[in-house]
Motif scaffolding. Structure first.
Motif: not given
Length: 126
Positions: A11-17, A107-123
């Motif tokens: 979690s980060v405030q707007a303008g952060g990194s 290309r940025s088509r998600a369906s074309e990518y075979a391997y994925w990470g578990q995801g990390t949340q950004v707020a």
């Protein structure tokens, strides 16, 4: 078989990194596309930025000038440096991999990518 493990969200405030990392485990072919995608609740998974094995990159218009993708081939790790974050950047961020055997554009088509990470949340709060 390839496994992708993401980290660095928070979690980060707007303008952060934030800086996201994605470590790859397994056999990585010499020609590939990797990238970062993001998905907000109720929305489709959209491409944020892509990088090919030859180092070429492609950014979504919404993040140009703010996000930077890089990779460390020796460590088999992908990075996303996110600066000047906005509330609309809030999403689950995923790294992804597809093979590029013919050297075509990534290309940025998600369906074309075979391997994925578990995801990390950004707020990002205003």
């Amino acid at each position: 078989q390839v496994q992708l493990v993401e980290s660095g969200g928070g979690s980060v405030q707007a303008g952060g990194s934030l800086r996201l990392s994605c470590a790859a485990f397994g056999y990585i072919q010499s020609s590939y596309c990797m990238g970062w995608f993001r998905q907000a609740p109720g929305k489709e998974r959209d491409g944020v930025v892509l990088i090919a094995s030859d180092g070429s990159t492609s950014y979504a218009d919404s993040v140009k000038g703010r996000f930077t993708i890089s990779k460390d081939n020796a460590k088999l790790t992908l990075y996303l440096q996110m600066n000047s974050l906005k509330p609309e950047d809030t999403a689950m961020y995923y790294c992804a991999l597809r093979w590029r055997p013919y050297g075509g554009p990534c290309r940025s088509r998600a369906s074309e990518y075979a391997y994925w990470g578990q995801g990390t949340q950004v707020a990002v709060s205003s």
